[in-house]
Design a protein around this motif. Structure first.
Motif, PDB file in Angstrom:
ATOM      1  N   ARG A  99     -53.734 -19.383  18.975  1.00  9.91           N
ATOM      2  CA  ARG A  99     -52.770 -18.288  18.903  1.00  9.91           C
ATOM      3  C   ARG A  99     -51.635 -18.465  19.922  1.00  9.91           C
ATOM      4  N   ASN A 100     -51.986 -18.764  21.159  1.00 13.97           N
ATOM      5  CA  ASN A 100     -50.965 -18.888  22.202  1.00 13.97           C
ATOM      6  C   ASN A 100     -50.019 -20.058  21.947  1.00 13.97           C
ATOM      7  N   TYR A 101     -50.570 -21.169  21.464  1.00 11.04           N
ATOM      8  CA  TYR A 101     -49.707 -22.316  21.153  1.00 11.04           C
ATOM      9  C   TYR A 101     -48.759 -21.988  20.006  1.00 11.04           C
ATOM     10  N   LEU A 102     -49.240 -21.273  18.997  1.00  8.47           N
ATOM     11  CA  LEU A 102     -48.384 -20.912  17.862  1.00  8.47           C
ATOM     12  C   LEU A 102     -47.252 -19.987  18.303  1.00  8.47           C
ATOM     13  N   ILE A 103     -47.572 -19.013  19.168  1.00  8.25           N
ATOM     14  CA  ILE A 103     -46.537 -18.098  19.665  1.00  8.25           C
ATOM     15  C   ILE A 103     -45.469 -18.870  20.438  1.00  8.25           C
ATOM     16  N   ALA A 104     -45.904 -19.802  21.288  1.00 11.42           N
ATOM     17  CA  ALA A 104     -44.945 -20.589  22.077  1.00 11.42           C
ATOM     18  C   ALA A 104     -44.073 -21.455  21.180  1.00 11.42           C
ATOM     19  N   TRP A 105     -44.688 -22.118  20.198  1.00  9.39           N
ATOM     20  CA  TRP A 105     -43.927 -22.988  19.284  1.00  9.39           C
ATOM     21  C   TRP A 105     -42.889 -22.164  18.503  1.00  9.39           C
ATOM     22  N   ALA A 106     -43.279 -20.980  18.061  1.00  6.59           N
ATOM     23  CA  ALA A 106     -42.360 -20.127  17.305  1.00  6.59           C
ATOM     24  C   ALA A 106     -41.168 -19.704  18.158  1.00  6.59           C
ATOM     25  N   ALA A 107     -41.431 -19.302  19.395  1.00  2.55           N
ATOM     26  CA  ALA A 107     -40.344 -18.862  20.284  1.00  2.55           C
ATOM     27  C   ALA A 107     -39.373 -19.998  20.568  1.00  2.55           C
ATOM     28  N   ILE A 108     -39.894 -21.194  20.774  1.00  3.84           N
ATOM     29  CA  ILE A 108     -39.040 -22.352  21.076  1.00  3.84           C
ATOM     30  C   ILE A 108     -38.175 -22.704  19.869  1.00  3.84           C
ATOM     31  N   ASP A 109     -38.754 -22.652  18.668  1.00  2.00           N
ATOM     32  CA  ASP A 109     -37.976 -22.956  17.459  1.00  2.00           C
ATOM     33  C   ASP A 109     -36.852 -21.936  17.255  1.00  2.00           C
ATOM     34  N   LEU A 110     -37.138 -20.671  17.504  1.00  2.00           N
ATOM     35  CA  LEU A 110     -36.101 -19.642  17.369  1.00  2.00           C
ATOM     36  C   LEU A 110     -34.969 -19.860  18.368  1.00  2.00           C
ATOM     37  N   LEU A 111     -35.318 -20.180  19.603  1.00  2.00           N
ATOM     38  CA  LEU A 111     -34.298 -20.433  20.625  1.00  2.00           C
ATOM     39  C   LEU A 111     -33.450 -21.640  20.243  1.00  2.00           C
ATOM     40  N   ASN A 112     -34.089 -22.680  19.731  1.00  2.00           N
ATOM     41  CA  ASN A 112     -33.364 -23.880  19.305  1.00  2.00           C
ATOM     42  C   ASN A 112     -32.376 -23.553  18.182  1.00  2.00           C
ATOM     43  N   ALA A 113     -32.811 -22.736  17.212  1.00  2.00           N
ATOM     44  CA  ALA A 113     -31.932 -22.352  16.105  1.00  2.00           C
ATOM     45  C   ALA A 113     -30.729 -21.560  16.610  1.00  2.00           C
ATOM     46  N   LEU A 114     -30.972 -20.651  17.546  1.00  2.00           N
ATOM     47  CA  LEU A 114     -29.885 -19.844  18.101  1.00  2.00           C
ATOM     48  C   LEU A 114     -28.851 -20.726  18.802  1.00  2.00           C
ATOM     49  N   ILE A 115     -29.318 -21.678  19.594  1.00  2.00           N
ATOM     50  CA  ILE A 115     -28.402 -22.570  20.312  1.00  2.00           C
ATOM     51  C   ILE A 115     -27.638 -23.455  19.333  1.00  2.00           C
ATOM     52  N   TYR A 116     -28.290 -23.896  18.270  1.00  2.00           N
ATOM     53  CA  TYR A 116     -27.612 -24.706  17.241  1.00  2.00           C
ATOM     54  C   TYR A 116     -26.440 -23.935  16.643  1.00  2.00           C
ATOM     55  N   TRP A 117     -26.667 -22.656  16.331  1.00  2.00           N
ATOM     56  CA  TRP A 117     -25.604 -21.857  15.735  1.00  2.00           C
ATOM     57  C   TRP A 117     -24.468 -21.620  16.730  1.00  2.00           C
ATOM     58  N   ILE A 118     -24.816 -21.361  17.990  1.00  2.51           N
ATOM     59  CA  ILE A 118     -23.785 -21.165  19.014  1.00  2.51           C
ATOM     60  C   ILE A 118     -22.938 -22.424  19.162  1.00  2.51           C
ATOM     61  N   ALA A 119     -23.600 -23.588  19.183  1.00  2.84           N
ATOM     62  CA  ALA A 119     -22.877 -24.858  19.300  1.00  2.84           C
ATOM     63  C   ALA A 119     -21.971 -25.078  18.093  1.00  2.84           C
ATOM     64  N   SER A 120     -22.447 -24.723  16.901  1.00  2.00           N
ATOM     65  CA  SER A 120     -21.647 -24.901  15.684  1.00  2.00           C
ATOM     66  C   SER A 120     -20.395 -24.031  15.715  1.00  2.00           C
ATOM     67  N   VAL A 121     -20.554 -22.796  16.169  1.00  2.00           N
ATOM     68  CA  VAL A 121     -19.397 -21.895  16.252  1.00  2.00           C
ATOM     69  C   VAL A 121     -18.372 -22.419  17.244  1.00  2.00           C
ATOM     70  N   ARG A 122     -18.847 -23.010  18.326  1.00  2.71           N
ATOM     71  CA  ARG A 122     -17.922 -23.492  19.362  1.00  2.71           C
ATOM     72  C   ARG A 122     -17.117 -24.711  18.902  1.00  2.71           C
ATOM     73  N   ILE A 123     -17.726 -25.580  18.085  1.00  4.66           N
ATOM     74  CA  ILE A 123     -17.003 -26.798  17.679  1.00  4.66           C
ATOM     75  C   ILE A 123     -16.245 -26.612  16.369  1.00  4.66           C
ATOM     76  N   ALA A 124     -16.559 -25.562  15.619  1.00  2.00           N
ATOM     77  CA  ALA A 124     -15.847 -25.326  14.348  1.00  2.00           C
ATOM     78  C   ALA A 124     -15.428 -23.859  14.245  1.00  2.00           C
ATOM     79  N   PRO A 125     -14.694 -23.334  15.235  1.00  2.00           N
ATOM     80  CA  PRO A 125     -14.344 -21.907  15.222  1.00  2.00           C
ATOM     81  C   PRO A 125     -13.449 -21.525  14.046  1.00  2.00           C
ATOM     82  N   HIS A 126     -12.556 -22.436  13.633  1.00  4.20           N
ATOM     83  CA  HIS A 126     -11.640 -22.123  12.532  1.00  4.20           C
ATOM     84  C   HIS A 126     -12.392 -22.037  11.205  1.00  4.20           C
TER      85      HIS A 126
END
Length: 439
Positions: free
Chosen positions: A188-215
């Protein structure tokens, strides 16, 4: 009015090697972290606990493939021209379409996950105590594994940025695994940690995409989707082809694990998963090479003409074949020892399973460039046909060889990848010959 100068020819191989260098740099670092956290998981959970974790994680990945449309490939295939012309409005409309499809797929996937875990958990031999956490984990994975931001970064040639973002996952998992092992190791604890890390990674990916392709990512480019479809004829068919291809990929990557869990039980699934993880680690170069060449092939067809494109194809295909041979030799020499080192004595008997899985990974690596080549030539249906026939070979082999245990399923995987390599080789030869004749 003066006609704009044509863009200079692409330096195809040097660009591919540059992209691959960034990817390998990040993935090499990630591979070391992955081996470390795999060792922590397998040794802290034991064979049965790791088997439960592997089945839940594998089912989640299969669900991602079932409802995912590989939108990053669509962005690269159809967005390359808009980026080439710096038509950010057109590119933005395509991004919003891909993002919407990703979101719809994730929503559908959550519904399918509920049916699987609340209706068929016994088929997977899943402990009833894990049903709810497995369902929630799959939902998180579905929302976190959207590939639209990945496509934005790759079509814009920002492989350096992708390397930094993706490094978060292995580092985060290693830190979390060590912390959980020292405090309260549990599935259970490993699954919770893996899920949180994947969500954080997705959020950072979107932030990076917005910064390099704002137009491109301005709200005014959202819809109408009918205009986007008219601007990119063939995009619906391409979505369908890549969707089926994603399912076939899941059949190869997650299907055998689920088959081991079904036919042989949870403990056998744990042993198979660790061997498969190591084999995929050795064969990971195939995915990295494919990611590096995919955008370059798409642009090379536009900028370099048929002759330059054919030369680039021959160079990269030879490189992939040589890499497949090297990886196979290295893996056969050190793979079994590495399995025992990572998993401990309980997992040592998985060494015999590792051999056929490495052979399959080598065939996968040797064919890594074939799908990008065929897509860039306008033959997206060809790799789908090859993988479908190879998938049938895999299923038939699993049914025939499952009786001899996990090693039999391992050899079924090797057979499937071998059939895929042979068929794709033939189709690439035919497609290149037709392109040369038409030039």
């Amino acid at each position: 009015m003066q006609t704009p100068a044509a863009p200079p020819p692409r330096k195809g191989l040097s660009n591919i090697l540059g992209n691959l260098g960034w990817i390998l740099g990040g993935k090499g670092f990630g591979a070391v972290c992955s081996l470390a956290y795999l060792a922590v998981l397998s040794q802290s959970l034991g064979v049965r606990g790791f088997g439960h974790f592997a089945l839940i994680f594998g089912t989640g990945q299969a669900l991602v493939a079932i409802v995912g449309f590989q939108t990053w490939k669509t962005l690269v295939r159809f967005g390359a021209e808009a980026v080439h012309r710096q038509d950010w409005a057109r590119f933005g409309r395509l991004v919003w379409l891909c993002g919407t499809i990703d979101a719809a797929g994730a929503t559908l996937g959550c519904g399918i996950a509920w049916v699987i875990y609340h209706g068929f958990a016994d088929v997977l031999e899943l402990n009833p105590a894990f049903v709810e956490i497995a369902f929630l984990f799959s939902c998180v994975l579905l929302w976190a594994r959207q590939t639209t931001p990945n496509g934005i970064i790759r079509v814009l040639d920002r492989f350096d940025l992708a390397t930094y973002v993706e490094a978060l996952v292995p580092v985060g998992r290693l830190v979390a695994a060590l912390a959980i092992m020292a405090t309260a190791p549990s599935v259970r604890n490993y699954l919770i940690a893996w899920a949180a890390i994947d969500l954080l990674n997705a959020l950072i990916y979107w932030i990076a995409s917005v910064r390099i392709a704002p137009h491109a990512l301005r709200r005014r480019h959202f819809g109408p989707f009918s205009l986007t479809l008219r601007e990119h004829p063939g995009v619906i068919g391409f979505f369908g082809i890549t969707y089926v291809g994603s399912i076939l990929d899941a059949l190869f990557k997650q299907g055998p694990l689920l088959a081991v869990g079904h036919f042989l039980g949870t403990s056998a699934a744990g042993i198979y998963r660790l061997a498969d993880q190591l084999a995929q680690g050795f064969g990971k170069i195939s995915q990295l090479l494919s990611r590096a060449v995919y955008p370059e092939f798409a642009r090379a067809r536009l900028a370099n003409g048929t002759a330059g494109f054919r030369k680039l194809v021959l160079q990269v295909t030879a490189m992939a074949g040589a890499a497949g041979l090297v990886v196979t030799v290295l893996a056969l020499l050190v793979g079994a020892d590495l399995l025992a080192l990572v998993g401990g004595a309980e997992f040592a008997r998985g060494g015999v399973v590792l051999i056929p899985l490495i052979v399959g990974a080598a065939f996968d690596l040797a064919s890594a460039t074939y799908e990008p080549i065929l897509h860039s030539l306008g033959h997206a249906l060809y790799p789908l046909l090859a993988r479908a026939l190879a998938g049938l070979a895999l299923v038939a082999a699993v049914l025939q060889l499952a009786g001899i245990g996990a090693v039999g399923i391992g050899w079924a995987v090797a057979i499937g990848f071998a059939v895929s390599y042979l068929l794709l080789s033939l189709l690439v030869f035919v497609a290149l010959r037709r392109a040369s004749e038409a030039a």
